[in-house]
Design a protein around this motif. Sequence first.
Motif, PDB file in Angstrom:
ATOM      1  N   TYR A 451      11.324   9.117  -3.874  1.00 43.47           N
ATOM      2  CA  TYR A 451      10.098   9.457  -3.165  1.00 43.47           C
ATOM      3  C   TYR A 451      10.118  10.937  -2.813  1.00 43.47           C
ATOM      4  N   LEU A 452       8.933  11.480  -2.653  1.00 44.45           N
ATOM      5  CA  LEU A 452       8.769  12.880  -2.297  1.00 44.45           C
ATOM      6  C   LEU A 452       8.176  12.949  -0.899  1.00 44.45           C
ATOM      7  N   GLU A 453       8.878  13.587   0.004  1.00 43.70           N
ATOM      8  CA  GLU A 453       8.425  13.687   1.392  1.00 43.70           C
ATOM      9  C   GLU A 453       7.990  15.109   1.667  1.00 43.70           C
ATOM     10  N   THR A 454       6.762  15.280   2.117  1.00 39.03           N
ATOM     11  CA  THR A 454       6.243  16.606   2.415  1.00 39.03           C
ATOM     12  C   THR A 454       5.182  16.500   3.490  1.00 39.03           C
ATOM     13  N   ASN A 455       5.333  17.337   4.522  1.00 37.39           N
ATOM     14  CA  ASN A 455       4.328  17.391   5.598  1.00 37.39           C
ATOM     15  C   ASN A 455       4.052  16.004   6.177  1.00 37.39           C
ATOM     16  N   GLN A 456       5.143  15.227   6.450  1.00 40.01           N
ATOM     17  CA  GLN A 456       5.050  13.876   7.017  1.00 40.01           C
ATOM     18  C   GLN A 456       4.333  12.900   6.090  1.00 40.01           C
ATOM     19  N   MET A 457       4.417  13.126   4.790  1.00 33.97           N
ATOM     20  CA  MET A 457       3.834  12.215   3.803  1.00 33.97           C
ATOM     21  C   MET A 457       4.922  11.786   2.834  1.00 33.97           C
ATOM     22  N   LEU A 458       4.840  10.541   2.365  1.00 31.50           N
ATOM     23  CA  LEU A 458       5.829   9.992   1.448  1.00 31.50           C
ATOM     24  C   LEU A 458       5.106   9.517   0.192  1.00 31.50           C
ATOM     25  N   LEU A 459       5.448  10.135  -0.944  1.00 33.10           N
ATOM     26  CA  LEU A 459       4.824   9.807  -2.223  1.00 33.10           C
ATOM     27  C   LEU A 459       5.883   9.412  -3.230  1.00 33.10           C
ATOM     28  N   ARG A 460       5.534   8.503  -4.133  1.00 30.05           N
ATOM     29  CA  ARG A 460       6.414   8.138  -5.244  1.00 30.05           C
ATOM     30  C   ARG A 460       6.460   9.304  -6.221  1.00 30.05           C
ATOM     31  N   GLN A 461       7.655   9.678  -6.687  1.00 35.45           N
ATOM     32  CA  GLN A 461       7.786  10.773  -7.635  1.00 35.45           C
ATOM     33  C   GLN A 461       7.244  10.371  -9.004  1.00 35.45           C
ATOM     34  N   PHE A 462       6.667  11.344  -9.724  1.00 33.81           N
ATOM     35  CA  PHE A 462       6.102  11.066 -11.027  1.00 33.81           C
ATOM     36  C   PHE A 462       6.093  12.331 -11.874  1.00 33.81           C
ATOM     37  N   ASP A 463       5.890  12.154 -13.175  1.00 37.05           N
ATOM     38  CA  ASP A 463       5.793  13.280 -14.105  1.00 37.05           C
ATOM     39  C   ASP A 463       4.476  13.156 -14.866  1.00 37.05           C
ATOM     40  N   ILE A 464       3.785  14.289 -15.064  1.00 36.51           N
ATOM     41  CA  ILE A 464       2.543  14.351 -15.840  1.00 36.51           C
ATOM     42  C   ILE A 464       2.809  15.100 -17.138  1.00 36.51           C
ATOM     43  N   THR A 465       2.462  14.476 -18.275  1.00 32.10           N
ATOM     44  CA  THR A 465       2.742  15.049 -19.592  1.00 32.10           C
ATOM     45  C   THR A 465       1.456  15.148 -20.395  1.00 32.10           C
ATOM     46  N   LYS A 466       1.327  16.269 -21.132  1.00 28.81           N
ATOM     47  CA  LYS A 466       0.185  16.401 -22.029  1.00 28.81           C
ATOM     48  C   LYS A 466       0.368  15.498 -23.237  1.00 28.81           C
ATOM     49  N   GLU A 467      -0.661  14.745 -23.583  1.00 27.24           N
ATOM     50  CA  GLU A 467      -0.566  13.862 -24.735  1.00 27.24           C
ATOM     51  C   GLU A 467      -0.878  14.606 -26.027  1.00 27.24           C
TER      52      GLU A 467
END
Length: 467
Positions: A451-467
Motif C-alpha cells: 500500500y502507498l500511504e500519503t497525506n493520511q491516505m492509504l492506496l493499493r500500489q499499482f503500475d500503469i503501462t502503455k499498451e
Amino acid sequence: MKNLFDIIPSGFFNCLSSGSNNRVYADCLLVIYEQYEREITYRISRNRIRDALSYYLLENHIHFLEQDDEQKEEKDYNDIANSIIRKFCSKEIGWLEEDNDDATYEKHIIMTEPAIILTEFLQRLIKPEREEFSSYIFSIYNILKNTEQWSQDPYVDGLKNIYRNARLLSKSLKRLATFIKKIIERMVKEESLESLTENLLEYCDGSFIREYARLTKQQNIHIYRSFIKAKLDEFSGDSEINELLVIGCALEEELEENEAKEHVTDMIQMTKRFLSEDYDRIMRDIKNKINIYLQIAIGRARFLRNREADMRGNVEQAIRYIVEEMDTIGWKDMVPEEMQELFTLDKYEFIDTGSVRYPRKPQTIKQDNVIELEEITEQDIEKARIAHEKEAYNPYAKEKMKAYLENLMGEKAAISSEELPLQNKRDLLCTLSAVAYSSDNGFSVKVSEGYLETNQMLLRQFDITKE
C-alpha cells in the motif's frame, strides 16, 4: 456453573420487552445514568432523579405510560416520574435501590451494579466506541519492556494483563473482519460518479483507514513480535518466574497447583499463537476483503460512467439530425470562430446502434402550430456562450486524463503509483480518473502488493503501462 437468572432478578429485562413502554423505560434508564456522571458514587438524592425524569417526560410530551391502567389518568409529570422510580426499585426489576441517609433522613437512589452494566451496554449499542487496534500491541510490548512493572507479581501485573490485551485485540480484529463489508459498502451506495468519488475520498481520509494504517505501518506487530515472543519464552523457561506465575495464578484464580500450572502454560501458548499465527491470518483476511470491496467500488464507478447506454443512443440520434440541419444552413458562417468549438457535436464516442429506438406508431400532425421566435441579442449570445463553456468544462475528462498520463510518463513505457503526484485531493482525483479511463486511453493497470500511504491516505500500489 451459575445461570444468569441466578444473579439478576427474574424481571430484570421486562422493562425492555416489546409492548412494555420499552422506549420510554430505556430512555429513563439512560437519563438516570447521566445524573451519576459527575458524582463520586452511584448514589443520588431521590428528588434529583425525579426532577431529571420529569424534565424528560415534559420534553417528550409523555402524559401517561401506555398499557398501564394505573397511569392513564395521571397528568402530573412528577407523579409519573415517581411511579417509574418505584417500578425500577421493585424487587422484580432491580435496576435501582432506595436508601435513607442516616444523618439527614433524606431518601437516596442507588443504581445497582447489573443496571450500570446494562446501561453501559445500551450506550455502546447506540454509539459504539471506536477502538484503537495498535494500542493493544503497544501495551503488551510496554508491559514486557518494563520489568519493574510486574516483577512483584508476574501473574496479575504481567501475564494476565498481556493475555487480556491479546484477547481484546483478537476480538476487535475478528469483529472488524466480520463487519468490514458494511464499512466499505457505505461508499458504493451512490447514484453518480461524482458522489462516489467524494465518498471514496471521505473513506480515504476517514478514521478507519488511519487506524488500519497505524496497525500495518507505525505499530506493525512485526516491529515488536520477536521481542514479545522472546519475553514469553522467558516466562516459560525461567524457573523462578514460572514458579511465581503459578503461585500468583493459584491465589488469584483460586486453583490447585497443577491446575494453575496448566492454566499459565495455556495462557502463554495461546498468546504466542495469536501473535505469531492467528494475527497474520486475520490481517490477511481483512486485506483481501478490502481489496475485494474496493474492486467492487471501481466496478461501480465504471458502471456509473457507462450506464444508460440506451438514453445515450437516443441522444446521439437526435444530435446527428441537429448536425445535419446545422450543416445545411451553413452554421460556421454564422458563428464566430472562437465559439465554434462549443457546437462540435459530431464526436460519436458513446454511440450504440443497438440502443437506437424508433416510435412504434408514426405521429400525425393534425394542426399547424405557429411559434413566434424571439430575436437573440449579442448580450444573450455571450451569456449563453459563457454558460455553455462552464457547463462543458470537465477537468477529469477522458482526453485530459490521457494527456495527464502522457505528460507524466514522457518517454517511459510505464509508471508506478509511487511516481504519481498525490499531495492533495485534486491529485488523487486525477489519479483515480486516469485509472478509470486507462483502458479507453490505451493504458493497462496492474495492481501490485503493498500500500502507498500519503497525506493520511492509504492506496493499493499499482503500475500503469502503455499498451
